[in-house]
Each structure stands twice: as C-alpha cells, then as structure tokens.
Design a protein around this motif. Structure first.
Motif, mmCIF file in Angstrom:
data_model
loop_
_atom_site.group_PDB
_atom_site.id
_atom_site.type_symbol
_atom_site.label_atom_id
_atom_site.label_comp_id
_atom_site.label_asym_id
_atom_site.label_seq_id
_atom_site.Cartn_x
_atom_site.Cartn_y
_atom_site.Cartn_z
ATOM 1 N N ILE A 437 0.847 -1.193 0.000
ATOM 2 C CA ILE A 437 0.000 0.000 0.000
ATOM 3 C C ILE A 437 0.879 1.238 0.000
ATOM 4 O O ILE A 437 2.061 1.186 0.362
ATOM 5 C CB ILE A 437 -0.951 0.030 1.218
ATOM 6 N N SER A 438 0.317 2.350 -0.390
ATOM 7 C CA SER A 438 1.080 3.595 -0.505
ATOM 8 C C SER A 438 1.415 4.149 0.870
ATOM 9 O O SER A 438 0.783 3.813 1.881
ATOM 10 C CB SER A 438 0.277 4.634 -1.290
ATOM 11 N N ILE A 439 2.397 5.033 0.886
ATOM 12 C CA ILE A 439 2.802 5.652 2.144
ATOM 13 C C ILE A 439 1.683 6.535 2.708
ATOM 14 O O ILE A 439 1.583 6.715 3.926
ATOM 15 C CB ILE A 439 4.107 6.467 1.949
ATOM 16 N N ILE A 440 0.818 7.051 1.836
ATOM 17 C CA ILE A 440 -0.311 7.880 2.294
ATOM 18 C C ILE A 440 -1.255 7.046 3.152
ATOM 19 O O ILE A 440 -1.686 7.475 4.233
ATOM 20 C CB ILE A 440 -1.082 8.479 1.098
ATOM 21 N N ILE A 441 -1.555 5.827 2.709
ATOM 22 C CA ILE A 441 -2.430 4.927 3.477
ATOM 23 C C ILE A 441 -1.767 4.577 4.809
ATOM 24 O O ILE A 441 -2.427 4.528 5.862
ATOM 25 C CB ILE A 441 -2.750 3.651 2.679
ATOM 26 N N LYS A 442 -0.456 4.346 4.771
ATOM 27 C CA LYS A 442 0.275 4.034 6.004
ATOM 28 C C LYS A 442 0.207 5.207 6.986
ATOM 29 O O LYS A 442 0.022 5.011 8.195
ATOM 30 C CB LYS A 442 1.739 3.706 5.691
ATOM 31 N N LEU A 443 0.357 6.419 6.456
ATOM 32 C CA LEU A 443 0.301 7.612 7.310
ATOM 33 C C LEU A 443 -1.082 7.776 7.940
ATOM 34 O O LEU A 443 -1.194 8.145 9.115
ATOM 35 C CB LEU A 443 0.666 8.861 6.503
ATOM 36 N N ILE A 444 -2.117 7.511 7.145
ATOM 37 C CA ILE A 444 -3.486 7.606 7.673
ATOM 38 C C ILE A 444 -3.684 6.594 8.794
ATOM 39 O O ILE A 444 -4.239 6.915 9.852
ATOM 40 C CB ILE A 444 -4.521 7.392 6.550
ATOM 41 N N TRP A 445 -3.222 5.359 8.581
ATOM 42 C CA TRP A 445 -3.358 4.308 9.589
ATOM 43 C C TRP A 445 -2.546 4.645 10.845
ATOM 44 O O TRP A 445 -3.017 4.474 11.966
ATOM 45 C CB TRP A 445 -2.902 2.974 9.000
ATOM 46 N N TRP A 446 -1.318 5.150 10.645
ATOM 47 C CA TRP A 446 -0.472 5.539 11.776
ATOM 48 C C TRP A 446 -1.114 6.664 12.572
ATOM 49 O O TRP A 446 -1.085 6.658 13.817
ATOM 50 C CB TRP A 446 0.904 5.974 11.271
ATOM 51 N N THR A 447 -1.710 7.618 11.866
ATOM 52 C CA THR A 447 -2.382 8.739 12.545
ATOM 53 C C THR A 447 -3.555 8.240 13.384
ATOM 54 O O THR A 447 -3.752 8.675 14.525
ATOM 55 C CB THR A 447 -2.884 9.769 11.515
ATOM 56 N N ALA A 452 -5.671 7.084 18.830
ATOM 57 C CA ALA A 452 -6.207 6.106 19.782
ATOM 58 C C ALA A 452 -5.278 5.960 20.988
ATOM 59 O O ALA A 452 -5.735 5.892 22.140
ATOM 60 C CB ALA A 452 -6.385 4.759 19.089
ATOM 61 N N TYR A 453 -3.979 5.957 20.720
ATOM 62 C CA TYR A 453 -2.990 5.841 21.797
ATOM 63 C C TYR A 453 -3.046 7.051 22.722
ATOM 64 O O TYR A 453 -3.053 6.918 23.959
ATOM 65 C CB TYR A 453 -1.594 5.710 21.180
ATOM 66 N N LEU A 454 -3.114 8.247 22.141
ATOM 67 C CA LEU A 454 -3.147 9.475 22.939
ATOM 68 C C LEU A 454 -4.443 9.582 23.752
ATOM 69 O O LEU A 454 -4.424 10.072 24.894
ATOM 70 C CB LEU A 454 -2.996 10.689 22.027
ATOM 71 N N VAL A 457 -3.942 7.356 26.725
ATOM 72 C CA VAL A 457 -3.039 7.990 27.687
ATOM 73 C C VAL A 457 -3.753 9.114 28.432
ATOM 74 O O VAL A 457 -3.618 9.262 29.655
ATOM 75 C CB VAL A 457 -1.772 8.526 26.980
ATOM 76 N N TYR A 458 -4.547 9.905 27.715
ATOM 77 C CA TYR A 458 -5.273 11.027 28.327
ATOM 78 C C TYR A 458 -6.281 10.531 29.364
ATOM 79 O O TYR A 458 -6.383 11.072 30.475
ATOM 80 C CB TYR A 458 -5.992 11.835 27.245
ATOM 81 N N LYS A 459 -7.040 9.481 29.015
ATOM 82 C CA LYS A 459 -8.068 8.956 29.923
ATOM 83 C C LYS A 459 -7.453 8.312 31.163
ATOM 84 O O LYS A 459 -8.088 8.253 32.222
ATOM 85 C CB LYS A 459 -8.947 7.932 29.199
ATOM 86 N N ASN A 460 -6.247 7.829 31.016
ATOM 87 C CA ASN A 460 -5.597 7.153 32.151
ATOM 88 C C ASN A 460 -4.399 7.953 32.666
ATOM 89 O O ASN A 460 -3.443 7.391 33.200
ATOM 90 C CB ASN A 460 -5.143 5.754 31.720
ATOM 91 N N PHE A 461 -4.463 9.273 32.502
ATOM 92 C CA PHE A 461 -3.303 10.125 32.787
ATOM 93 C C PHE A 461 -2.822 9.997 34.235
ATOM 94 O O PHE A 461 -1.628 9.850 34.495
ATOM 95 C CB PHE A 461 -3.623 11.585 32.493
ATOM 96 N N LYS A 462 -3.746 10.056 35.183
ATOM 97 C CA LYS A 462 -3.343 10.035 36.585
ATOM 98 C C LYS A 462 -2.610 8.740 36.939
ATOM 99 O O LYS A 462 -1.558 8.750 37.576
ATOM 100 C CB LYS A 462 -4.567 10.199 37.486
ATOM 101 N N GLU A 463 -3.198 7.625 36.513
ATOM 102 C CA GLU A 463 -2.574 6.330 36.808
ATOM 103 C C GLU A 463 -1.229 6.190 36.108
ATOM 104 O O GLU A 463 -0.249 5.713 36.685
ATOM 105 C CB GLU A 463 -3.499 5.195 36.375
ATOM 106 N N LEU A 464 -1.159 6.632 34.837
ATOM 107 C CA LEU A 464 0.088 6.527 34.083
ATOM 108 C C LEU A 464 1.160 7.447 34.637
ATOM 109 O O LEU A 464 2.344 7.104 34.659
ATOM 110 C CB LEU A 464 -0.170 6.855 32.602
ATOM 111 N N ASN A 465 0.760 8.620 35.091
ATOM 112 C CA ASN A 465 1.707 9.563 35.675
ATOM 113 C C ASN A 465 2.370 8.953 36.909
ATOM 114 O O ASN A 465 3.586 9.025 37.086
ATOM 115 C CB ASN A 465 0.992 10.860 36.043
ATOM 116 N N THR A 466 1.554 8.315 37.750
ATOM 117 C CA THR A 466 2.070 7.631 38.924
ATOM 118 C C THR A 466 2.991 6.477 38.515
ATOM 119 O O THR A 466 4.044 6.250 39.094
ATOM 120 C CB THR A 466 0.910 7.073 39.784
ATOM 121 N N LEU A 467 2.554 5.759 37.483
ATOM 122 C CA LEU A 467 3.311 4.609 36.976
ATOM 123 C C LEU A 467 4.719 5.014 36.546
ATOM 124 O O LEU A 467 5.723 4.424 36.979
ATOM 125 C CB LEU A 467 2.553 3.991 35.814
#
Length: 470
Positions: A437-447, A452-454, A457-467
């Motif tokens: 697949i093209s790099i554009i599709i890869k970039l869309i998937w990575w984004t 989703a990752y961020l 992290v945001y929803k679990n910020f307090k626990e992760l900060n302690t971690l």
C-alpha cells in the motif's frame, strides 16, 4: 536509552558508506562479541542483585561489601576463562567465517584476540552495575550506560575520519570499557562502608556457595541469553556472507535498542521485588503489573512506527542497498521484540520467587530448537528465514515465560498472560505494514493509531503519571 539510539541513527549510515558492507558487517560481529562477553556472568549478577537488595531490606547492608568482593573474584575468574577460550578459539572462528583468500581474515583474528584480553573488564561492568541497581542509584547508572552506548558509535566514526583501522577502533572501544568500569566504581563508593569491614567478615567461600546455589540454574539462562542474542549474526556470516551481516544487523541495531527499555525496567523491578516479595504481596503485585504496563506503553509506539515505515525509513537512513532486504527483516524482528519486552519481566519475577530452574530448562529446549531453525532457515530462506527464526523464538519465549510466571503467582493477581494477549492484539495493528500500500495509506493508519494511543493515555493520565514516576 534515547541518546545511544540517536547516536546509532547518525553514525551507522556514515560507517556503512566509509567502511563498506563487509567491513561494517565485521564491526557488527566485534560489537556482538563484546556484548556477549559482557553478558556471560553465569547468573552471578542476577543472584548478587537479589542478595544485595535483600540485605538492604533486612538492614544487613554491612554484609554487602563482602558479597561484592566475592562477586568480583568470581567474575574475574570467569573473565579469565572466557578470554582464554576466545583467544584459543579465534583461529577456528575466523576460518569458519572467512574464505582462505579474505583480506579481513588476519585483521579479524587479531581483533578477537584483543577482545579476549579485556574479558575480565567486560564482565566486571555488569557486576558493579548490579550493586548500583540494588541501591537504586539509577541516575548515575543511566548516565554512565548512556555515555557507553553513545561512544560505541561515536568512536568508530572518528576513527574512520582519522583513517584508523578496525583494529584501532576495537582497541579504542575496549579502552572506553575500562573508563566506564572506573566510572561505575566511582558511583559505588558512596555505598561502601569500609570502616565496618574486616578480613574475618569476608566469608568468601560461604558467599560463593550462596551465589552459586541461586545462580546455578540462572547461569544456564544467562549463558544461553547472549547466544540467543548474537548467534544469528554468526550463522549468517558462516552460511551466507559477512556483507549479509551488515544488511541484517543494521536494522537490528535500532530495533533491538527498543528492547533495552524492558531490560532497564526489569532490572529495576527485580531489585524492588526481591526486597518486597517475602513480606508484601500487595506491593509486589502493583510493581509487577505497573512494570508490564510501562514496557508495553513505552515500546508499542516505537515498534509500530518502525514496522509501518521500515522501507521508507531504511531507504532514507542507509539507502536502497540495505533497505531492499533489510526492511522486511526489520518488520519481522520488530514484532518479536514487542513480545520480548514483557518477557524480561516474567523472567525477573520467576528468578525473584526462586524458580530459576523453570527459565533454565525452558531456555535449554528453546536453544536447541532455535539453533536448528536458524541453520535451516538461513540455508533455505536466507536473511528472511533468520529473521523469522529470531522473532519466532522471542514470541515462543514470551508465551512460555508468561504462562510459568502466572502459574507461580502465589496469592497475587498478576497480569502476565493478560499482557501477552494485549501484545498479540497490538501486533495485528501492524498488518498494513506487510501489504503493498502507498505511504499515504500508512500515514493515515499511523495517525489513527496515534490518536487512539493518545486518547488512552489522556483517559488514564493520573494512573500513568504515577506509573512512570515510580
């Protein structure tokens, strides 16, 4: 960990360009040999860390100096033995790797013999590191380790600029190891109370028995671990070519650095739970589960990025010559490294609960299967076959170690198997990397994955900060 990785990113393309693929492949073999000897402690450093930490927890710190001296004597003897084996076996090793008319044959032999003389120094480095780790002097240990990792790449670069030979590069790298050892000894000085020590308290034989008793089974795993780590390069040099080592080893130099995150965390956790597991299950459970979460959260973003953009990244970094075959090697091995990250914690836990025989027996079986698979896959499928064997072994090790760690969790609710299942699900997000697949599709998937990752992290910020603070 980040700074040595950056140094490698900058240095490796320059070294490949100036040295050529064959000479750079030989440099990788020298790096691997130095690293192998450094890890060849027969389980003593894991045992020493355990008893150092236990003495601190039971307010018996006065016994640590005696234990440290015993450890030093032991590794010096092992270093002399390992150096002798390498010195006497270097001719055979070089004859296996190179053809009769290779111009690098004499150079390689001289370099292996030089490394053999420094074996005791190389083995002392992890011993002093274990002492610092047990006292939780992670700041100094991190500084010295980072400098060591950076110089591992910087020294060859300057040596090439000054038109020095590979022999001179290895000599300079080994001198740096001596300086690193001195720096670690300096950092340990604050924790050594000589005033309370006497020869009568040395207990050399008693301490030796104590370390060997625990380290006996650990020594099997620790002997095999560096063979797991570096035998693939030597198999490639033997059954393929030294130039192929450069194609295979170049992407591995980066992706395996990600695994060092888990090595660092597991070292910290082993020292911590060795102190707490005898009297505080609640604390031990929190330390282990948070450690599993930390390794996965820190490793996944890097692994998925390397996997998705392996071809584009390697082409930009070292050119099409290596990226043509190296990209798929990187993708295959990266998935195995993601599994490996939590395996280190499973092994650390099994050692802390005095179950080293489980890891040892498992690794013995794995090693036989691994070497056979490496040889067969190298002969029939080349570099890709070696990468599949490498990654397959890492995944198998994760499954087995997670199962055994969970089985020996006592009264604790540990997340070893749960974390392995999560990692398996995360590897499925790398499927687009193996599609045309093209790099554009890869970039869309990575984004999409990054968002989703961020959000997580945001929803679990307090626990992760302690971690991450812990």
């Amino acid at each position: 960990m980040i700074l040595p990785m950056i140094a490698g990113l900058i240095a490796i393309p320059f070294l490949i360009n100036k040295l050529g693929e064959e000479s750079f492949g030989l440099l990788i073999l020298f790096w691997s040999t130095i690293s192998y000897i450094t890890m060849l402690d027969f389980g003593l450093n894991r045992a020493a860390t355990k008893y150092f930490a236990q003495n601190i927890g039971m307010l018996k710190e006065s016994e640590n100096l005696s234990l440290l001296i015993t450890s030093i004597v032991f590794v010096l003897l092992v270093g002399i033995l390992a150096g002798s084996v390498l010195f006497l076996g270097s001719d055979l090793l070089v004859n296996k790797i190179f053809s009769e008319d290779s111009s690098l044959k004499v150079l390689a032999n001289n370099c292996f013999k030089l490394i053999s003389f420094y074996s005791p120094v190389l083995l002392l480095i992890p011993t002093i590191s274990a002492f610092l780790r047990s006292y939780q002097n992670f700041k100094w240990l991190s500084i010295v380790t980072s400098i060591n990792g950076i110089l591992n790449y910087v020294i060859p670069v300057f040596a090439v600029i000054w038109s020095l030979s590979l022999f001179d590069i290895i000599k300079a790298l080994l001198i740096v190891k001596v300086l690193i050892l001195l720096a670690l000894i300096g950092g340990s000085a604050n924790f050594i109370n000589v005033s309370k020590f006497s020869i009568e308290k040395l207990n050399l034989i008693q301490n030796m028995r104590k370390l060997i008793k625990f380290g006996g089974w650990v020594s099997v795993s620790n002997f095999l671990t560096p063979l797991f780590e570096y035998s693939d390069r030597f198999i490639i040099a033997t059954y393929l070519t030294v130039s192929a080592v450069a194609i295979y080893g170049t992407p591995l130099e980066i992706v395996l650095k990600v695994g060092m995150i888990a090595v660092a965390i597991s070292g910290v956790i082993f020292a911590a739970i060795s102190n707490s597991i005898e009297h505080d299950f609640v604390k031990t459970e929190k330390i282990i589960n948070k450690g599993l979460s930390a390794t996965t959260l820190l490793s996944y973003p890097i692994i998925i990025t390397l996997t998705l953009f392996a071809n584009e990244g390697l082409t930009w970094w070292v050119g099409e010559g290596i990226s043509a075959e190296g990209a798929l090697v990187l993708q295959i091995v990266a998935l195995g490294v993601l599994f490996r990250c939590s395996t280190n914690l499973s092994i650390a836990y099994l050692h802390s609960v005095d179950k080293p025989e489980i890891t040892a027996k498992t690794h013995l079986v794995e090693f036989v299967l691994y070497i056979l698979s490496l040889v067969i896959m190298a002969k029939f499928f080349g570099l890709y076959g070696v990468a599949i064997a490498h990654s397959g072994r890492l995944i198998l090790d994760n499954i087995l170690m997670s199962y055994f760690a969970q089985k020996n969790s006592k009264e604790m609710n540990l997340d070893f198997i749960k974390n392995s299942k999560i990692i398996f699900m995360l590897t499925l997000t790398s499927i687009p990397a193996f599609l045309s697949i093209s790099i554009i599709i890869k970039l869309i998937w990575w984004t999409f994955l990054a968002i989703a990752y961020l959000i997580y992290v945001y929803k679990n910020f307090k626990e992760l900060n302690t971690l991450f603070q812990k």
